[in-house]
Design a protein around this motif. Structure first.
Motif, PDB file in Angstrom:
ATOM      1  N   ASP A 108       1.191   3.421   6.959  1.00 54.17           N
ATOM      2  CA  ASP A 108      -0.043   3.826   6.278  1.00 54.17           C
ATOM      3  C   ASP A 108       0.206   3.992   4.780  1.00 54.17           C
ATOM      4  O   ASP A 108      -0.613   3.602   3.960  1.00 54.17           O
ATOM      5  CB  ASP A 108      -0.586   5.144   6.838  1.00 54.17           C
ATOM      6  CG  ASP A 108      -1.172   5.008   8.221  1.00 54.17           C
ATOM      7  OD1 ASP A 108      -1.452   3.878   8.661  1.00 54.17           O
ATOM      8  OD2 ASP A 108      -1.346   6.057   8.876  1.00 54.17           O
ATOM      9  N   PHE A 109       1.333   4.590   4.451  1.00 57.52           N
ATOM     10  CA  PHE A 109       1.674   4.774   3.039  1.00 57.52           C
ATOM     11  C   PHE A 109       1.810   3.425   2.336  1.00 57.52           C
ATOM     12  O   PHE A 109       1.305   3.237   1.232  1.00 57.52           O
ATOM     13  CB  PHE A 109       2.971   5.575   2.894  1.00 57.52           C
ATOM     14  CG  PHE A 109       3.435   5.682   1.477  1.00 57.52           C
ATOM     15  CD1 PHE A 109       2.779   6.499   0.569  1.00 57.52           C
ATOM     16  CD2 PHE A 109       4.526   4.945   1.031  1.00 57.52           C
ATOM     17  CE1 PHE A 109       3.198   6.580  -0.758  1.00 57.52           C
ATOM     18  CE2 PHE A 109       4.955   5.025  -0.286  1.00 57.52           C
ATOM     19  CZ  PHE A 109       4.284   5.842  -1.179  1.00 57.52           C
ATOM     20  N   LEU A 110       2.470   2.481   2.989  1.00 60.36           N
ATOM     21  CA  LEU A 110       2.659   1.173   2.371  1.00 60.36           C
ATOM     22  C   LEU A 110       1.342   0.416   2.215  1.00 60.36           C
ATOM     23  O   LEU A 110       1.199  -0.389   1.291  1.00 60.36           O
ATOM     24  CB  LEU A 110       3.657   0.338   3.177  1.00 60.36           C
ATOM     25  CG  LEU A 110       5.106   0.823   3.122  1.00 60.36           C
ATOM     26  CD1 LEU A 110       5.988  -0.031   4.029  1.00 60.36           C
ATOM     27  CD2 LEU A 110       5.645   0.820   1.703  1.00 60.36           C
ATOM     28  N   LYS A 111       0.390   0.659   3.079  1.00 57.84           N
ATOM     29  CA  LYS A 111      -0.915   0.000   2.979  1.00 57.84           C
ATOM     30  C   LYS A 111      -1.806   0.643   1.920  1.00 57.84           C
ATOM     31  O   LYS A 111      -2.837   0.088   1.549  1.00 57.84           O
ATOM     32  CB  LYS A 111      -1.655   0.069   4.321  1.00 57.84           C
ATOM     33  CG  LYS A 111      -1.066  -0.782   5.406  1.00 57.84           C
ATOM     34  CD  LYS A 111      -1.879  -0.604   6.680  1.00 57.84           C
ATOM     35  CE  LYS A 111      -1.269  -1.316   7.853  1.00 57.84           C
ATOM     36  NZ  LYS A 111      -2.057  -1.107   9.081  1.00 57.84           N
ATOM     37  N   PHE A 112      -1.416   1.791   1.419  1.00 58.69           N
ATOM     38  CA  PHE A 112      -2.279   2.538   0.510  1.00 58.69           C
ATOM     39  C   PHE A 112      -2.714   1.744  -0.719  1.00 58.69           C
ATOM     40  O   PHE A 112      -3.886   1.824  -1.112  1.00 58.69           O
ATOM     41  CB  PHE A 112      -1.626   3.863   0.113  1.00 58.69           C
ATOM     42  CG  PHE A 112      -2.555   4.804  -0.596  1.00 58.69           C
ATOM     43  CD1 PHE A 112      -3.820   5.085  -0.096  1.00 58.69           C
ATOM     44  CD2 PHE A 112      -2.165   5.413  -1.774  1.00 58.69           C
ATOM     45  CE1 PHE A 112      -4.671   5.959  -0.747  1.00 58.69           C
ATOM     46  CE2 PHE A 112      -3.022   6.291  -2.437  1.00 58.69           C
ATOM     47  CZ  PHE A 112      -4.275   6.561  -1.919  1.00 58.69           C
ATOM     48  N   PRO A 113      -1.854   0.945  -1.355  1.00 64.53           N
ATOM     49  CA  PRO A 113      -2.359   0.145  -2.482  1.00 64.53           C
ATOM     50  C   PRO A 113      -3.506  -0.791  -2.090  1.00 64.53           C
ATOM     51  O   PRO A 113      -4.440  -1.002  -2.884  1.00 64.53           O
ATOM     52  CB  PRO A 113      -1.128  -0.642  -2.946  1.00 64.53           C
ATOM     53  CG  PRO A 113       0.027   0.226  -2.556  1.00 64.53           C
ATOM     54  CD  PRO A 113      -0.392   0.833  -1.233  1.00 64.53           C
ATOM     55  N   ILE A 114      -3.468  -1.315  -0.879  1.00 59.48           N
ATOM     56  CA  ILE A 114      -4.576  -2.167  -0.414  1.00 59.48           C
ATOM     57  C   ILE A 114      -5.833  -1.316  -0.249  1.00 59.48           C
ATOM     58  O   ILE A 114      -6.928  -1.721  -0.647  1.00 59.48           O
ATOM     59  CB  ILE A 114      -4.218  -2.880   0.904  1.00 59.48           C
ATOM     60  CG1 ILE A 114      -2.987  -3.771   0.725  1.00 59.48           C
ATOM     61  CG2 ILE A 114      -5.405  -3.696   1.419  1.00 59.48           C
ATOM     62  CD1 ILE A 114      -2.411  -4.327   2.015  1.00 59.48           C
ATOM     63  N   VAL A 115      -5.671  -0.139   0.326  1.00 62.59           N
ATOM     64  CA  VAL A 115      -6.804   0.769   0.516  1.00 62.59           C
ATOM     65  C   VAL A 115      -7.403   1.139  -0.841  1.00 62.59           C
ATOM     66  O   VAL A 115      -8.629   1.163  -0.997  1.00 62.59           O
ATOM     67  CB  VAL A 115      -6.367   2.035   1.296  1.00 62.59           C
ATOM     68  CG1 VAL A 115      -7.478   3.079   1.328  1.00 62.59           C
ATOM     69  CG2 VAL A 115      -5.929   1.670   2.705  1.00 62.59           C
ATOM     70  N   ILE A 116      -6.554   1.395  -1.821  1.00 64.27           N
ATOM     71  CA  ILE A 116      -7.051   1.717  -3.167  1.00 64.27           C
ATOM     72  C   ILE A 116      -7.912   0.573  -3.688  1.00 64.27           C
ATOM     73  O   ILE A 116      -9.021   0.789  -4.175  1.00 64.27           O
ATOM     74  CB  ILE A 116      -5.876   1.991  -4.133  1.00 64.27           C
ATOM     75  CG1 ILE A 116      -5.134   3.264  -3.743  1.00 64.27           C
ATOM     76  CG2 ILE A 116      -6.383   2.075  -5.574  1.00 64.27           C
ATOM     77  CD1 ILE A 116      -3.813   3.461  -4.473  1.00 64.27           C
ATOM     78  N   ARG A 117      -7.399  -0.647  -3.592  1.00 62.32           N
ATOM     79  CA  ARG A 117      -8.140  -1.806  -4.109  1.00 62.32           C
ATOM     80  C   ARG A 117      -9.478  -1.958  -3.398  1.00 62.32           C
ATOM     81  O   ARG A 117     -10.515  -2.169  -4.030  1.00 62.32           O
ATOM     82  CB  ARG A 117      -7.307  -3.085  -3.960  1.00 62.32           C
ATOM     83  CG  ARG A 117      -8.017  -4.306  -4.557  1.00 62.32           C
ATOM     84  CD  ARG A 117      -7.174  -5.539  -4.482  1.00 62.32           C
ATOM     85  NE  ARG A 117      -6.957  -6.029  -3.135  1.00 62.32           N
ATOM     86  CZ  ARG A 117      -7.862  -6.667  -2.400  1.00 62.32           C
ATOM     87  NH1 ARG A 117      -9.076  -6.884  -2.860  1.00 62.32           N
ATOM     88  NH2 ARG A 117      -7.559  -7.095  -1.184  1.00 62.32           N
ATOM     89  N   LEU A 118      -9.466  -1.834  -2.068  1.00 60.74           N
ATOM     90  CA  LEU A 118     -10.709  -1.990  -1.307  1.00 60.74           C
ATOM     91  C   LEU A 118     -11.688  -0.850  -1.592  1.00 60.74           C
ATOM     92  O   LEU A 118     -12.886  -1.085  -1.753  1.00 60.74           O
ATOM     93  CB  LEU A 118     -10.403  -2.080   0.187  1.00 60.74           C
ATOM     94  CG  LEU A 118      -9.587  -3.295   0.634  1.00 60.74           C
ATOM     95  CD1 LEU A 118      -9.226  -3.189   2.102  1.00 60.74           C
ATOM     96  CD2 LEU A 118     -10.320  -4.591   0.340  1.00 60.74           C
ATOM     97  N   ALA A 119     -11.183   0.373  -1.667  1.00 58.86           N
ATOM     98  CA  ALA A 119     -12.048   1.526  -1.922  1.00 58.86           C
ATOM     99  C   ALA A 119     -12.675   1.447  -3.313  1.00 58.86           C
ATOM    100  O   ALA A 119     -13.805   1.906  -3.506  1.00 58.86           O
ATOM    101  CB  ALA A 119     -11.254   2.822  -1.774  1.00 58.86           C
ATOM    102  N   VAL A 177       6.766  -0.408  -8.064  1.00 60.14           N
ATOM    103  CA  VAL A 177       5.438  -1.040  -8.004  1.00 60.14           C
ATOM    104  C   VAL A 177       4.429  -0.087  -7.366  1.00 60.14           C
ATOM    105  O   VAL A 177       3.331   0.107  -7.889  1.00 60.14           O
ATOM    106  CB  VAL A 177       5.487  -2.380  -7.233  1.00 60.14           C
ATOM    107  CG1 VAL A 177       4.087  -2.897  -6.943  1.00 60.14           C
ATOM    108  CG2 VAL A 177       6.283  -3.408  -8.003  1.00 60.14           C
ATOM    109  N   VAL A 178       4.796   0.519  -6.257  1.00 59.08           N
ATOM    110  CA  VAL A 178       3.880   1.446  -5.580  1.00 59.08           C
ATOM    111  C   VAL A 178       3.582   2.635  -6.490  1.00 59.08           C
ATOM    112  O   VAL A 178       2.424   3.060  -6.612  1.00 59.08           O
ATOM    113  CB  VAL A 178       4.455   1.898  -4.220  1.00 59.08           C
ATOM    114  CG1 VAL A 178       3.564   2.943  -3.571  1.00 59.08           C
ATOM    115  CG2 VAL A 178       4.625   0.699  -3.292  1.00 59.08           C
ATOM    116  N   ASN A 179       4.597   3.157  -7.155  1.00 60.85           N
ATOM    117  CA  ASN A 179       4.380   4.267  -8.091  1.00 60.85           C
ATOM    118  C   ASN A 179       3.481   3.851  -9.247  1.00 60.85           C
ATOM    119  O   ASN A 179       2.632   4.627  -9.686  1.00 60.85           O
ATOM    120  CB  ASN A 179       5.707   4.807  -8.607  1.00 60.85           C
ATOM    121  CG  ASN A 179       6.410   5.675  -7.596  1.00 60.85           C
ATOM    122  OD1 ASN A 179       5.770   6.274  -6.724  1.00 60.85           O
ATOM    123  ND2 ASN A 179       7.719   5.751  -7.682  1.00 60.85           N
TER     124      ASN A 179
END
Length: 139
Positions: free
Chosen positions: A74-85, A119-121
């Motif tokens: 879930d943490f690793l998917k968070f950048p995708i969630v940010i973009r979609l949100a 990158v995630v940071n």
């Protein structure tokens, strides 16, 4: 994870195709137990695809300030969630974060498993988000 409306449409078309297979008449001579196994497999496939659509739809409207990670995935998917949100295209997101579009597509294809911590940071910093982790013993 579905990362675009186009992917969602393809998944929905796949669900529709699987539902059509369920509704199609059985071929003559196929034993009933094989038909039951096939139907069970198709229903399982449909359920998995519907879960992907639900995950995408939820990501598109998730409140980022309350997002909770229950797994490392879930943490690793968070950048995708940010973009979609934030309703950002891949290009807009890549530009905002400062990476190439091709690199972003590679990250999203692997749900950021191949992305560095830096990158995630950077993603979190650019969107002014922080996180707090909690580790507990499994038991």
């Amino acid at each position: 994870m579905i990362t675009s409306p186009q992917q969602k449409n393809r998944v929905q078309a796949n669900i529709d195709s699987l539902n059509a297979r369920l509704e199609a008449p059985a071929k003559p001579g196929v034993p009933p137990h094989l038909l039951a196994v096939e139907a069970a497999q198709i229903n399982e496939d449909i359920a998995l695809l519907e879960a992907e659509i639900e995950e995408y739809d939820a990501a598109c409207c998730t409140p980022l300030h309350d997002y909770t990670f229950s797994t490392y995935q879930d943490f690793l998917k968070f950048p995708i969630v940010i973009r979609l949100a934030r309703d950002m295209s891949q290009q807009a997101f890549a530009d905002y974060v400062g990476i190439s579009l091709s690199q972003l597509k590679r990250y999203e294809a692997h749900e950021y498993q191949n992305a560095s911590t830096q990158v995630v940071n950077t993603v979190l910093e650019r969107f002014q988000l922080n996180y707090q982790g909690k580790v507990s013993e499994v038991g």
